[in-house]
Design an enzyme around this catalytic site. Sequence first.
Site, PDB file in Angstrom:
ATOM      1  N   ASP A 204     -12.547 -18.085  14.315  1.00 33.35           N
ATOM      2  CA  ASP A 204     -12.340 -19.458  13.860  1.00 33.35           C
ATOM      3  C   ASP A 204     -11.613 -20.322  14.877  1.00 33.35           C
ATOM      4  OD1 ASP A 204     -12.240 -21.565  11.767  1.00 33.35           O
ATOM      5  OD2 ASP A 204     -10.086 -21.185  11.922  1.00 33.35           O
TER       6      ASP A 204
ATOM      7  N   ASP B 124      -7.038 -17.532  16.561  1.00 32.65           N
ATOM      8  CA  ASP B 124      -6.804 -16.263  15.880  1.00 32.65           C
ATOM      9  C   ASP B 124      -8.098 -15.454  15.890  1.00 32.65           C
ATOM     10  OD1 ASP B 124      -8.423 -17.657  14.148  1.00 32.65           O
ATOM     11  OD2 ASP B 124      -6.840 -18.054  12.690  1.00 32.65           O
TER      12      ASP B 124
ATOM     13  N   GLU C 271      -3.714 -26.523  19.265  1.00 30.46           N
ATOM     14  CA  GLU C 271      -4.694 -25.660  18.616  1.00 30.46           C
ATOM     15  C   GLU C 271      -6.093 -25.917  19.163  1.00 30.46           C
ATOM     16  OE1 GLU C 271      -5.460 -22.847  17.162  1.00 30.46           O
ATOM     17  OE2 GLU C 271      -4.565 -23.234  15.192  1.00 30.46           O
TER      18      GLU C 271
END
Length: 805
Positions: free
Chosen positions: A80, A83, A461
Amino acid sequence: MKKWIAAMAAVVVGVTGTLTALPAATAEAEPNTAYNYGEALQKSMFFYEVQQCGELPEWNEVSWRDDCMTNDFVPGGWFDAGDHLKFTLTNAYAATMLGWGLLSYGDGVDAVGQRTLYENNLQFALDYLVGCDLGDEIVYMIGDGSFDHVWWGSAEVYMQKFELMTGETERPYYTCNDSCIEAQMAAALCTGYLNFQDTQPEKAAEYLEHAIACFERADANRSIGDDTAEHSYYKPSTFYDDLFYAANWLYMATGDQKYLDLCETDYIPNLDKESQSTELKYTWGHCWDDVMQGGVLLYAINTGDATWKTQFQKHLEYWTTGYGGKQITYTPDGLPWLTNWGSLRHATTTAFLAYVAVDELFADDATYSTKYIDFADNVMNYAFGNNSAGRSYVVGMGDNYPQAWHHRTSSGAWNDKWSNIGQTEGDDAKPHAHILYGALVGGPDQNDGYSDKISDYQYTEVAIDYNAGFTAALCAMVEKYGGTSDPDFPPTETPKWDEFSISASINQSASSYTELKVYALNHTAWPARVITDLSYNYYFDISELVDAGMSIEDVSVRVGYDQHSSDKGAISISDPIQYEGNIYYVKLSFADGSVVMPTGQSEHRSECQFRISIPDNIQGVWDPTNDYSYEGLVQGGEDAMIITDKITMYDGDTLIWGVEPDGTTPGDVPSVTTEPVETTTTAPETATTTETTTQTVLETSETTTSLETTEMTTESTPAETTTTVTTSVSGGDIQDVFYGDVNCDGRIDITDAVHLNRALAGVVILNEQATRNGDCNADGYLSSSDSSVLLRFLVSIISSLPSAE
């Protein structure tokens, strides 16, 4: 900039609302060809290849990735984000956007030479979605979130750590029926059908079959499912937007009017409205949880209804100059900013929708075409560095891109410590092992501020849905503005640190023994890996014992402490093995070297304490200072541990760390596989003159050369046995030829092969005597043929070398 301002001044509002000027960008607007959009598309494909789970396809170009989690209930798919969880929802959303980009702008993708790679990446995700369709329900998530988000390491060693911590050898998976997820699966698979129906009809038909099945279940259930395992990460808020979106894709794939009828009768009445209004929602953005705006755009295209063209235009007006008294926030540098989570994700996705809308709805309106194209270009160029900081938000693009992106595998962390990764200043600064080329980070705050820290993941992120609309927009840009792919991409990576190494110290030392403390370390990341057949050698010299009338039989060895003595990796120590002359070594072998793995503080190294000694009643003889592996070691606690290359490490018989006493380093000599053999060399009789002799070693005018043939067994050579010829030579600089004795020590063994190969490689220069001796096929010059002859002799494929003439 003048063109932008002039266009804005000339805009005539075509829908009811209030028009305000777009904020001026602080940085001068870049021309549409200022950045290489072909390179950006190429690198975005690289990012998706990094995210691949399972058995990697042959076309995967990421040299530092390898197979992982191959026993997932449904193998494959994309991780995703930074992770290692897999969500069907985000795989489906991202695949739909990639599929849409290729469908709308495939000619541009072709032009920059990226179609094959693009199609491969798209199919990798679509095939995963097919696997997640179980017929009566779907797999919606794979992975253990409670483990995944507290451990920081590489995908390739994930399962080793997972088993260590949980005792399980397979990741959990979760199933449900969910109208949001199944509808988005249907949308993605429809894009697969539309893209591959002509070139791969069988695969396309499979995609459409599953698309229809997923949609029918989603429409029948009309509910958010029992998918609670993912709700802390992705919690859908409504499902009618997903059904609306998917129905439009199914209409495009099948031409069946029933899908548009469902939109009109069932879905549109239930779409979200603006707050305290009956007006359909036009604010917010197209994303994994709200695909309404994409649905509106498709519905306008599919129906040709001007009402829906106007409805979608409200959305673009909100994102540009405002509509109905509402306008998105703009940063001082001119970025439309929706939220602190994935600000660039939202902006670049809206840019893609704008490109499509211009080409499909506003192609005949120069004013709106210019307005919306300029908006989209401005957003994309902001991401590439057209901002006051000159910062690119795409990793590996430009000279000033983020250094602390939030991504586990690319970090190469071996000790589950991540807070300092990507920092460029400070004593504990540590770069990522790998550059995550093509990844779009979350982006700046509403003041254009950016925190380049791995812990500030709202900025740093990366995720498959972040890159999805961005990639689709790049498809439009390469078609409109061109670009080129880099033929040398991706670059060949070389390790930034030693992947395997040994550190050691003197634990204790006395007049009859030496006790060592040794760490075997695994810091692999190219790719991360474990080795089952792992061992290391400690070399020591017994010359002082021999001088005192003792021998190797007086030496004993034992392990005092083994970190893994109670589990599968227990270490064993060999009896002393002769390496050369009075130099011996002990080999410490792990029963299973996979206990030394780059997964955490207690696993990335394995500690062993061992002692080499002679009887305590013999005093004043033992002297470790002449031992090869003892050199440089100091006594003390943890601070005394130092990296040493004089204790060598092996993967099976292959040297992977250190320098052997003869100078051999990893990769110097190819391994030779052979059965153990006995090799002897018979000394020829001595001739009386140096001019007529044909023997191997000659008598000179000043000395008599004695020859003694012995056999030496050693594990440090490719062959199990080697022939050692001991000579005593004095006087004269150049002796007669002794073929094979390249290092001129009076014997023929594997060290001569090493020396010859190093000379052929230009690492060392041979003197005249060594050059003569190295001509093992006696043809008058040195070449690889001489190395081949020597190796064949050492493993007894041939029984002798040429004699000197």
